[in-house]
Write an enzyme that holds these catalytic residues in place. Structure first.
Site, PDB file in Angstrom:
ATOM      1  CE  LYS A 194      -3.163  12.713   0.989  1.00 17.47           C
ATOM      2  NZ  LYS A 194      -4.177  11.676   1.313  1.00 17.47           N
ATOM      3  CG  ASP A 228      -6.610  12.268   7.380  1.00 19.69           C
ATOM      4  OD1 ASP A 228      -7.576  12.787   6.776  1.00 19.69           O
ATOM      5  OD2 ASP A 228      -5.666  11.712   6.792  1.00 19.69           O
ATOM      6  N   GLY A 278       0.858  -1.175   0.000  1.00 15.16           N
ATOM      7  CA  GLY A 278       0.000   0.000   0.000  1.00 15.16           C
ATOM      8  C   GLY A 278       0.891   1.220   0.000  1.00 15.16           C
ATOM      9  CG  ASP A 298      -2.847   7.704   8.038  1.00 15.54           C
ATOM     10  OD1 ASP A 298      -1.747   8.102   8.478  1.00 15.54           O
ATOM     11  OD2 ASP A 298      -3.366   8.121   6.986  1.00 15.54           O
ATOM     12  CG  ASN A 309      -6.648   7.397   7.159  1.00 13.88           C
ATOM     13  OD1 ASN A 309      -5.888   6.720   6.462  1.00 13.88           O
ATOM     14  ND2 ASN A 309      -6.582   8.709   7.218  1.00 13.88           N
ATOM     15  N   GLY A 319      -8.203  -7.680   6.405  1.00 18.98           N
ATOM     16  CA  GLY A 319      -9.544  -7.216   6.056  1.00 18.98           C
ATOM     17  C   GLY A 319      -9.490  -6.314   4.845  1.00 18.98           C
TER      18      GLY A 319
HETATM   19  N1  LIG Z   1      -1.719  -2.119   9.770  1.00 14.10           N
HETATM   20  C1  LIG Z   1      -2.143  -2.227   8.504  1.00 14.10           C
HETATM   21  N2  LIG Z   1      -2.650  -3.402   8.060  1.00 14.10           N
HETATM   22  C2  LIG Z   1      -3.082  -3.526   6.783  1.00 14.10           C
HETATM   23  N3  LIG Z   1      -3.037  -2.552   5.874  1.00 14.10           N
HETATM   24  C3  LIG Z   1      -2.548  -1.358   6.242  1.00 14.10           C
HETATM   25  C4  LIG Z   1      -2.095  -1.117   7.572  1.00 14.10           C
HETATM   26  N4  LIG Z   1      -1.652   0.141   7.647  1.00 14.10           N
HETATM   27  C5  LIG Z   1      -1.837   0.686   6.422  1.00 14.10           C
HETATM   28  N5  LIG Z   1      -2.376  -0.208   5.564  1.00 14.10           N
HETATM   29  C6  LIG Z   1      -2.717   0.022   4.125  1.00 14.10           C
HETATM   30  O1  LIG Z   1      -1.863   1.004   3.561  1.00 14.10           O
HETATM   31  C7  LIG Z   1      -2.599   2.147   3.110  1.00 14.10           C
HETATM   32  C8  LIG Z   1      -1.894   3.454   3.519  1.00 14.10           C
HETATM   33  O2  LIG Z   1      -1.759   3.515   4.928  1.00 14.10           O
HETATM   34  P1  LIG Z   1      -1.809   4.900   5.736  1.00 14.10           P
HETATM   35  O3  LIG Z   1      -3.140   5.535   5.566  1.00 14.10           O
HETATM   36  O4  LIG Z   1      -1.374   4.618   7.141  1.00 14.10           O
HETATM   37  O5  LIG Z   1      -0.695   5.718   4.979  1.00 14.10           O
HETATM   38  P2  LIG Z   1      -0.613   7.297   4.704  1.00 14.10           P
HETATM   39  O6  LIG Z   1       0.544   7.555   3.842  1.00 14.10           O
HETATM   40  O7  LIG Z   1      -0.637   7.995   6.006  1.00 14.10           O
HETATM   41  O8  LIG Z   1      -1.939   7.543   3.942  1.00 14.10           O
HETATM   42  P3  LIG Z   1      -2.561   8.913   3.442  1.00 14.10           P
HETATM   43  O9  LIG Z   1      -1.640  10.025   3.799  1.00 14.10           O
HETATM   44  O10 LIG Z   1      -2.730   8.697   1.978  1.00 14.10           O
HETATM   45  O11 LIG Z   1      -3.862   8.932   4.192  1.00 14.10           O
HETATM   46  C9  LIG Z   1      -3.974   2.012   3.765  1.00 14.10           C
HETATM   47  O12 LIG Z   1      -4.987   2.512   2.941  1.00 14.10           O
HETATM   48  C10 LIG Z   1      -4.136   0.518   3.995  1.00 14.10           C
HETATM   49  O13 LIG Z   1      -4.739  -0.086   2.868  1.00 14.10           O
HETATM   50 MG   LIG Z   2      -4.134   7.161   5.205  1.00 11.66          MG
END
Ligand SMILES: Nc1ncnc2c1ncn2[C@@H]1O[C@H](COP(=O)(O)OP(=O)(O)OP(=O)(O)O)[C@@H](O)[C@H]1O
Ligand SMILES: [Mg+2]
Length: 310
Positions: free
Chosen positions: A108, A236, A105, A254, A241, A196
């Site tokens: 941003k 957020d 995954g 997140d 999230n 999930g």
């Molecule tokens: N603990 C986890 N288990 C499974 N999937 C996860 C987990 N943490 C993150 N992901 C996956 O990775 C993606 C990005 O995670 P996250 O939202 O934490 O990153 P981010 O860079 O902060 O996102 P953004 O800034 O785009 O909101 C999530 O949409 C999810 O699908």
């Molecule tokens: Mg996120």
């Protein structure tokens, strides 16, 4: 997760020598004082000749772990990959990570990889990446680590990981539905996988009845209340999230931008989170909510106390 491939440690990582890491960590240490660390100072720190250091720097440059800059002096600074290498090495030595695998995954401001420990347990490694490093390094204070500078991407990324780890640790301990945090080093957080699906991917017809949808809504509000009781507002919160685990129970992830309930902005941010959730349920499931937002906020979060849901 269904994405398991032969896991390989990041390619460059395998080829790095203890000497390479020594140079990287000296640059990191000296970046507390310099945006671009003078080659001369690296040499003095290690009691090496500048020629030997220069050779080592060229090698690290090849792997894009550092960049070199010419100012009124010649110097080097870590790139995000260099910072990754230091963080991953620390987590490998601590026994947290054995192998690191494919990206599963990307947000941003982070990338998310699958990893395994030496017992074969899979988990998630989230690497925070805030801002862009300027390789030309012509602007001021670009890669400064120690200074609380908002223009320093490495520093900001570490801060973000620290905040996320703190929130996850406290919330998980308090029984809030968040991924179980495992470890944090520099800008990297290791946590359990939420098996999930992201909420935004769920289709309406995956729910059997209106009652199921209402249960999900109630559970989301309940978890928001539990977090608030611990002093945390997500900040957020939205379908992007939240994941639904195998029991269809919502898990909030997140967290780096969380706001404390004591903050002046608490009410505004909580209202925004709540409104994101309401909008999602309205749009996706045509759920009707009779009361308005500020009444709901009062109803659910009056005096930050638990209130019964709906
Ligand atoms: N603990 C986890 N288990 C499974 N999937 C996860 C987990 N943490 C993150 N992901 C996956 O990775 C993606 C990005 O995670 P996250 O939202 O934490 O990153 P981010 O860079 O902060 O996102 P953004 O800034 O785009 O909101 C999530 O949409 C999810 O699908
Ligand atoms: Mg996120």
């Amino acid at each position: 997760m269904g994405l398991i491939m032969p896991l390989t440690i990041l390619e460059f990582f395998r080829e790095l020598t203890p000497f390479d890491f020594r140079i990287l960590s000296v640059i990191e240490v000296l970046m507390a004082r310099h945006e671009i660390v003078p080659t001369e100072e690296i040499a003095a720190y290690l009691h090496y000749t500048e020629k030997k250091v220069q050779k080592a720097l060229n090698r690290l440059l090849n792997y894009k772990l550092i960049f070199l800059a010419q100012r009124h002096y010649q110097g080097a600074a870590l790139t995000f990959s260099g910072y990754d290498a230091l963080a991953l090495k620390a987590l490998v030595e601590k026994g947290t990570i054995d192998q690191i695998g494919p990206e599963v995954g990307a947000g941003k401001e982070s990338d998310i990889r699958l990893a395994v420990d030496d017992e074969g347990n899979e988990f998630i490694v989230k690497t925070h990446r805030l801002g862009k490093l300027d390789f030309r390094a012509t602007k001021r204070a670009r890669a400064f680590i120690a200074e609380k500078s908002h223009t320093s991407p490495l520093y900001e990324s570490r801060l973000s990981a620290e905040r996320e780890f703190k929130a996850l640790s406290e919330l998980f301990k308090a029984g809030v539905s968040v991924p179980n945090p495992i470890a944090q080093n520099r800008h990297v957080v290791a946590m359990h996988i939420i098996i999930g699906q992201d909420l935004y991917r769920i289709k309406k017809n995956e729910f059997q009845s209106d009652e199921e949808i209402l249960t999900l809504f109630n559970n989301i509000i309940l978890e928001m209340q539990k977090a608030v009781k611990q002093g945390y507002i997500h900040g957020d919160l939205s379908e992007y999230n939240i994941r639904l685990n195998e029991e269809n129970y919502p898990v909030f992830f997140d967290w780096p931008q969380y706001i404390e309930t004591e903050s002046e902005q608490a009410e505004r941010i909580l209202t925004r989170d709540l409104s994101n959730i309401l909008n999602y349920f309205k749009k996706k499931f045509q759920m009707t909510v009779k009361t308005n937002l500020s009444e709901l906020l009062l109803k659910y979060f009056d005096n930050w106390e638990f209130q019964s849901v709906l």
